[in-house]
Design an enzyme around this catalytic site. Structure first.
Site, PDB file in Angstrom:
ATOM      1  N   CYS A  78       0.804  -1.141   0.084  1.00  0.00           N
ATOM      2  CA  CYS A  78      -0.015  -0.002  -0.032  1.00  0.00           C
ATOM      3  C   CYS A  78       0.896   1.124  -0.023  1.00  0.00           C
ATOM      4  O   CYS A  78       1.412   1.773  -1.071  1.00  0.00           O
ATOM      5  CB  CYS A  78      -1.055   0.006   1.079  1.00  0.00           C
ATOM      6  SG  CYS A  78      -2.548   0.985   0.825  1.00  0.00           S
ATOM      7  N   HIS A 172      -2.970  -5.357   1.740  1.00  0.00           N
ATOM      8  CA  HIS A 172      -2.033  -5.586   3.126  1.00  0.00           C
ATOM      9  C   HIS A 172      -2.134  -6.794   3.648  1.00  0.00           C
ATOM     10  O   HIS A 172      -2.938  -7.231   4.335  1.00  0.00           O
ATOM     11  CB  HIS A 172      -2.724  -4.670   4.195  1.00  0.00           C
ATOM     12  CG  HIS A 172      -2.572  -3.205   3.925  1.00  0.00           C
ATOM     13  ND1 HIS A 172      -1.858  -2.490   4.741  1.00  0.00           N
ATOM     14  CD2 HIS A 172      -3.599  -2.372   3.307  1.00  0.00           C
ATOM     15  CE1 HIS A 172      -1.908  -1.134   4.449  1.00  0.00           C
ATOM     16  NE2 HIS A 172      -3.016  -1.170   3.675  1.00  0.00           N
ATOM     17  N   GLU A 174      -0.113  -8.434   5.275  1.00  0.00           N
ATOM     18  CA  GLU A 174       0.263  -8.437   6.729  1.00  0.00           C
ATOM     19  C   GLU A 174      -0.868  -8.235   7.826  1.00  0.00           C
ATOM     20  O   GLU A 174      -0.690  -8.676   8.861  1.00  0.00           O
ATOM     21  CB  GLU A 174       1.270  -7.251   7.060  1.00  0.00           C
ATOM     22  CG  GLU A 174       0.710  -5.887   7.093  1.00  0.00           C
ATOM     23  CD  GLU A 174       0.400  -5.026   5.816  1.00  0.00           C
ATOM     24  OE1 GLU A 174       0.703  -5.787   4.559  1.00  0.00           O
ATOM     25  OE2 GLU A 174       0.228  -3.698   5.799  1.00  0.00           O
TER      26      GLU A 174
HETATM   27  N1  GLN Z   1      -3.351   6.495   1.002  1.00  0.00           N
HETATM   28  C1  GLN Z   1      -2.187   6.013   1.580  1.00  0.00           C
HETATM   29  C2  GLN Z   1      -1.160   6.757   1.058  1.00  0.00           C
HETATM   30  O1  GLN Z   1      -1.035   7.571   0.047  1.00  0.00           O
HETATM   31  C3  GLN Z   1      -1.894   4.457   1.754  1.00  0.00           C
HETATM   32  C4  GLN Z   1      -2.948   3.788   2.646  1.00  0.00           C
HETATM   33  C5  GLN Z   1      -2.211   2.666   3.354  1.00  0.00           C
HETATM   34  O2  GLN Z   1      -1.093   2.384   3.093  1.00  0.00           O
HETATM   35  N2  GLN Z   1      -3.336   1.938   3.677  1.00  0.00           N
HETATM   36  O3  GLN Z   1       0.133   6.757   1.644  1.00  0.00           O
END
Ligand code: GLN
Length: 198
Positions: A78, A172, A174
């Site tokens: 992410c 994710h 994790e």
């Molecule tokens: N939207 C977040 C960002 O731009 C990422 C979100 C996440 O890691 N769950 O960093």
């Protein structure tokens, strides 16, 4: 293999637990001396702008960028995917990344926090079993460069990609207790890349 988890912000503990369960030694990385000890680095989910700013403050930004450019295996989930991307769309003004992965990602592509969702998706690691994917204000990949392989998609948007030494997922793993993606990173991406370097 010693695997670092970038421990500035985000779900560090969950990544550490998943990696430990895969049998590698895990080091929390907050300073350059800790980065120097690790063979590979994992970047957690969280907030990519905050992680990048803290990396600057902790003197880690350039050292990480350089290690990745010299082939250190890296995995980002992410926010971590955003940090590894060479190009970001809908970035905050002035937002920088470590880069190294020839992709263009769109931040918050699936929508806002309320549009977070979970889905069982195919992950192209040779297994037919679906994988539970948790998307939280997730990016998607809009463009992949040469040498970047798409491993999973949602609605025709890549959400898991890899190059020779870098793996990134919009979701994710994790958070689900299923260590398949961490294992894939260690066995198929990091170990293979490190063997080539030696
Ligand atoms: N939207 C977040 C960002 O731009 C990422 C979100 C996440 O890691 N769950 O960093």
């Amino acid at each position: 293999m010693k695997v670092g988890v970038l421990a500035l912000q985000g779900d560090v503990r969950e990544h550490s637990e998943a990696l430990t369960a895969c049998g590698v030694e895990v080091v929390n990385v907050r300073r350059p001396s800790e980065l120097a000890q690790v063979d590979a680095l994992v970047m957690p989910g969280g907030e990519s702008t905050t992680i990048a700013q803290l990396a600057q403050i902790f003197g880690l930004f350039l050292p990480i960028r350089e290690r990745i450019a010299h082939g250190m295996p890296a995995y980002g989930s992410c926010a971590g995917m955003i940090l590894l991307a060479d190009e970001i769309l809908d970035a905050k003004i002035g937002q920088e990344t470590f880069g190294g992965l020839d992709i263009t990602v769109r931040r918050n592509a699936f929508g806002r926090q309320v549009d977070s969702f979970e889905s069982d998706i195919a992950f192209n690691d040779g297994s037919d079993a679906l994988i539970r994917a948790v998307f939280i204000r997730a990016p998607w990949v809009e463009k992949v460069g040469t040498g970047v392989q798409v491993l999973a998609e949602v609605d025709s948007h890549p959400v898991a990609v890899r190059s020779k030494s870098i793996l990134a997922t919009s979701f994710h793993p994790e958070l689900t207790g299923d260590n398949r993606i961490h294992r894939y990173f260690i066995e198929e991406v990091a170990r293979a890349a490190l063997q080539q370097v030696q």
